[in-house]
Write a protein that holds these residues in place. Structure first.
Motif, PDB file in Angstrom:
ATOM      1  N   ILE A  66       0.861  -1.177   0.000  1.00 27.41           N
ATOM      2  CA  ILE A  66       0.000   0.000   0.000  1.00 27.41           C
ATOM      3  C   ILE A  66       0.900   1.231   0.000  1.00 27.41           C
ATOM      4  CG2 ILE A  66      -1.792   1.268   1.246  1.00 27.41           C
ATOM      5  CD1 ILE A  66      -2.466  -1.472   2.595  1.00 27.41           C
ATOM      6  N   GLY A  70      -2.895   5.401  -0.435  1.00 24.28           N
ATOM      7  CA  GLY A  70      -3.974   4.434  -0.293  1.00 24.28           C
ATOM      8  C   GLY A  70      -4.136   3.495  -1.464  1.00 24.28           C
ATOM      9  N   VAL A  72      -3.440   0.261  -3.597  1.00 21.50           N
ATOM     10  CA  VAL A  72      -3.078  -1.097  -3.201  1.00 21.50           C
ATOM     11  C   VAL A  72      -2.480  -1.810  -4.404  1.00 21.50           C
ATOM     12  CG1 VAL A  72      -3.937  -3.282  -2.277  1.00 21.50           C
ATOM     13  CG2 VAL A  72      -4.935  -1.114  -1.507  1.00 21.50           C
ATOM     14  N   LEU A  85      -7.753   2.172  -1.039  1.00 12.10           N
ATOM     15  CA  LEU A  85      -8.370   2.184   0.286  1.00 12.10           C
ATOM     16  C   LEU A  85      -9.367   3.331   0.423  1.00 12.10           C
ATOM     17  CD1 LEU A  85      -5.362   1.232   2.569  1.00 12.10           C
ATOM     18  CD2 LEU A  85      -7.175  -0.226   1.673  1.00 12.10           C
ATOM     19  N   THR A  89     -12.454  -1.454   1.359  1.00  8.03           N
ATOM     20  CA  THR A  89     -11.638  -1.923   2.477  1.00  8.03           C
ATOM     21  C   THR A  89     -10.595  -2.893   1.930  1.00  8.03           C
ATOM     22  OG1 THR A  89     -12.992  -3.860   2.968  1.00  8.03           O
ATOM     23  CG2 THR A  89     -13.607  -1.779   4.049  1.00  8.03           C
ATOM     24  N   LEU A  90      -9.582  -3.142   2.718  1.00  5.58           N
ATOM     25  CA  LEU A  90      -8.554  -4.086   2.320  1.00  5.58           C
ATOM     26  C   LEU A  90      -9.147  -5.485   2.117  1.00  5.58           C
ATOM     27  CD1 LEU A  90      -5.587  -4.003   1.673  1.00  5.58           C
ATOM     28  CD2 LEU A  90      -5.088  -4.472   4.060  1.00  5.58           C
TER      29      LEU A  90
END
Length: 171
Positions: A66, A70, A72, A85, A89-90
């Motif tokens: 990450i 934010g 990913v 993010l 959500t992750l």
């Protein structure tokens, strides 16, 4: 239930009820509730994904990267965004990202590309993320890997001539 808070230095540990910890955190941050607990799906470790032994590497399967904004990525080396993010959500990215699914499939294909390189293919130190950044194709064997392959082939020829194993791990 109690929680233990340890201070730096020689000061003793302090025991507080969890409710007091929540109140202290809320007072410190100005938030009515403490920050939410973050839970991360771990793929094959927690049963959310089948364990795979046919992958070249763990990109997108054993961890994620990450950046400070934010974004990913499947790996610290493979800079292909698979989510943000700011949008998900992750756990949602881990379980539902089409980009992550594609990367997971490419790591299987990368293993085939490396094995097709012949004896000692795994010693190429091939990285699909590096391949994609250098050539745009995560399955293309790049110059650095080719150089390692040539060196390995030279060592294998020398082993044959000397009738002596220099790199037993290749066998």
């Amino acid at each position: 239930m109690e929680a233990v808070i340890r201070k730096w230095g020689n000061s003793p540990a302090v025991r507080l009820p969890k409710a007091a910890l929540k109140e202290a955190e809320a007072a410190r941050t100005g938030a009515a509730e403490p920050p939410p607990r973050i839970e991360i799906a771990r793929g094959a470790d927690d049963g959310t994904l089948p364990a795979s032994s046919d992958k070249h590497c763990g990109a997108g399967s054993s961890g994620l990267a990450i950046d400070p904004y934010g974004n990913v990525y499947p790996c610290v080396q493979w800079r292909r965004p698979v989510g943000s993010l700011h949008d998900s959500t992750l756990a949602e990215i881990w379980l539902r990202s089409k980009g992550l699914d594609e990367v997971r499939g490419l790591t299987v294909a990368a293993r085939g590309a490396v094995e097709a390189s012949g004896p000692g293919g795994m010693l190429l130190n091939f990285c699909p993320g590096t391949a994609e950044s250098l050539s745009g194709d995560p399955l293309r064997i790049y110059a650095g890997a080719e150089q390692r392959r040539e060196l390995l082939q030279e060592v294998l020829r020398e082993e044959e001539e000397r009738k002596r194993v220099l790199l037993p791990v290749v066998r």
